[in-house]
Design a protein around this motif. Structure first.
Motif, PDB file in Angstrom:
ATOM      1  N   LEU A 105       0.920  -1.166   0.103  1.00 23.81           N
ATOM      2  CA  LEU A 105      -0.108   0.114  -0.072  1.00 23.81           C
ATOM      3  C   LEU A 105       0.792   1.292  -0.015  1.00 23.81           C
ATOM      4  O   LEU A 105       0.681   2.182  -0.767  1.00 23.81           O
ATOM      5  CB  LEU A 105      -0.872  -0.025   1.112  1.00 23.81           C
ATOM      6  N   TRP A 109       0.194   3.208  -3.252  1.00 19.61           N
ATOM      7  CA  TRP A 109      -0.746   4.544  -2.972  1.00 19.61           C
ATOM      8  C   TRP A 109       0.023   5.658  -2.185  1.00 19.61           C
ATOM      9  O   TRP A 109      -0.187   6.855  -2.694  1.00 19.61           O
ATOM     10  CB  TRP A 109      -1.700   4.066  -2.303  1.00 19.61           C
ATOM     11  N   ASP A 164     -10.324  -1.458  -1.442  1.00 20.72           N
ATOM     12  CA  ASP A 164      -9.501  -1.961  -2.328  1.00 20.72           C
ATOM     13  C   ASP A 164     -10.132  -2.990  -3.413  1.00 20.72           C
ATOM     14  O   ASP A 164     -11.398  -3.270  -3.050  1.00 20.72           O
ATOM     15  CB  ASP A 164      -8.433  -2.836  -2.016  1.00 20.72           C
ATOM     16  N   SER A 241      -3.612  -6.229  -6.121  1.00 18.52           N
ATOM     17  CA  SER A 241      -4.267  -5.206  -5.410  1.00 18.52           C
ATOM     18  C   SER A 241      -4.350  -3.968  -6.226  1.00 18.52           C
ATOM     19  O   SER A 241      -3.356  -3.441  -6.792  1.00 18.52           O
ATOM     20  CB  SER A 241      -3.611  -4.713  -3.921  1.00 18.52           C
ATOM     21  N   ARG A 242      -5.579  -3.526  -6.433  1.00 23.58           N
ATOM     22  CA  ARG A 242      -5.666  -2.111  -7.358  1.00 23.58           C
ATOM     23  C   ARG A 242      -4.745  -1.044  -6.953  1.00 23.58           C
ATOM     24  O   ARG A 242      -3.923  -0.300  -7.509  1.00 23.58           O
ATOM     25  CB  ARG A 242      -6.871  -1.589  -7.206  1.00 23.58           C
ATOM     26  N   TRP A 243      -4.704  -0.871  -5.485  1.00 26.32           N
ATOM     27  CA  TRP A 243      -3.872   0.180  -4.819  1.00 26.32           C
ATOM     28  C   TRP A 243      -2.442   0.043  -4.848  1.00 26.32           C
ATOM     29  O   TRP A 243      -1.517   0.952  -4.912  1.00 26.32           O
ATOM     30  CB  TRP A 243      -4.382   0.812  -3.685  1.00 26.32           C
ATOM     31  N   TRP A 268      -9.466  -1.219   3.969  1.00 23.13           N
ATOM     32  CA  TRP A 268      -8.278  -0.875   4.805  1.00 23.13           C
ATOM     33  C   TRP A 268      -8.980   0.066   5.848  1.00 23.13           C
ATOM     34  O   TRP A 268      -9.741   0.811   5.536  1.00 23.13           O
ATOM     35  CB  TRP A 268      -7.268  -0.210   3.882  1.00 23.13           C
TER      36      TRP A 268
END
Length: 297
Positions: A105, A109, A164, A241-243, A268
């Motif tokens: 993350l 991000w 997410d 995960s996208r983030w 999250w």
């Protein structure tokens, strides 16, 4: 049985200097004391411990067996004390905020937003940790914690933060090659890179979806960052995960593979101490993180 009384730091410091330098006079110079003061300290320490700590050798001194044992303990203790004092100095910086957040993350991000963060909060100095075992917000080791589930610790302000999702991603070249093929043929032309924990995951977000069941696994890793790196190198497709991959996708290092819809991922959570915090900057950074997450969703 009575516990032994711990000698004063003054006596132990004089002993450590004399032992390290092999001389009472040199220890006295280092500590800005007289030689007689050092000799008196050593005598007091020996009387308190009931053991001789030094023996005379020429114009210097050397440690007895008891002295050698004590020296190791004293040096370890003094090193720990010096480290603690240095940490106190660091934590007095009003801009320092200790933020614990999972490494993927942070990678995808948080790090891409650091410039915006420092522009919004010019005095902030984040100390970013990936130690997910640090689950408690104690306002010394941890100011803000981003976690996969609520901490449920008394005295916390705790909110759902980022939602997410999971994506099938690949290098641009590989994604474009697959785009020219029907999804039913993808498994013939490409292999799946996956995390070790997805092999045993149940029905949670980490489990590989049924649509990937036909893919041959060619590489299994235990770190999501390594999995992303392997995907960027074109070694196969990866369920990530996208983030985590948001920045890599924004700059063109990865692409979502067409024909594979995103699946719900991890919710999250973000937590800090409720009410007043160690420093105002903790509250400001917490609010910035909350606002930024709301803005990008």
């Amino acid at each position: 049985m009575n516990k032994p009384r711990i000698p004063s730091l003054r006596l132990l410091s004089g002993f450590e200097a004399a032992a390290r330098l092999g001389s009472f006079s040199r220890a006295a110079e280092e500590l800005y004391l007289s030689q007689s003061a050092i000799s008196h300290q050593i005598q007091q320490l020996e009387e308190q411990l009931g053991q001789p700590l030094f023996s005379r050798v020429g114009r210097g001194v050397e440690l007895t067996v008891a002295g050698e044992v004590l020296l190791r303990s004293v040096q370890l203790s003094l090193d720990a004390l010096k480290s603690g004092l240095a940490r106190i100095g660091t934590y007095l910086d009003p801009g320092l905020v200790v933020l614990v957040c999972p490494a993927p993350l942070q990678q995808g991000w948080l790090l891409p937003r650091l410039a915006a963060l420092q522009q919004a909060l010019p005095g902030v100095c984040p100390l970013l940790s990936t130690d997910e075992t640090a689950r408690y917000v104690d306002e010394l080791d941890v100011d803000i914690n981003i976690v996969a589930r609520p901490l449920q610790q008394p005295g916390l302000l705790e909110l759902p933060w980022l939602q997410d999702e999971q994506l099938l991603v690949a290098s641009p070249a590989l994604a474009q090659r697959l785009a020219g093929l029907p999804p039913t043929e993808h498994a013939v032309h490409v292999s799946l890179l996956c995390l070790e924990r997805t092999l045993t995951a149940g029905s949670g977000h980490e489990a590989l979806p049924a649509m990937l069941a036909g893919f041959r696994r060619s590489l299994i890793l235990d770190d999501a960052r390594l999995l992303q790196d392997a995907a960027e190198r074109g070694l196969g497709v990866a369920w990530l995960s996208r983030w985590q991959v948001a920045d890599a996708m924004a700059v063109g290092r990865l692409q979502a593979v067409a024909g594979y819809p995103a699946q719900p991922g991890q919710q999250w959570w973000i937590a800090r101490a409720e009410g007043d915090t160690r420093a105002p900057m903790v509250r400001q950074l917490y609010q910035w993180l909350v606002d930024e997450a709301a803005r990008v969703v």
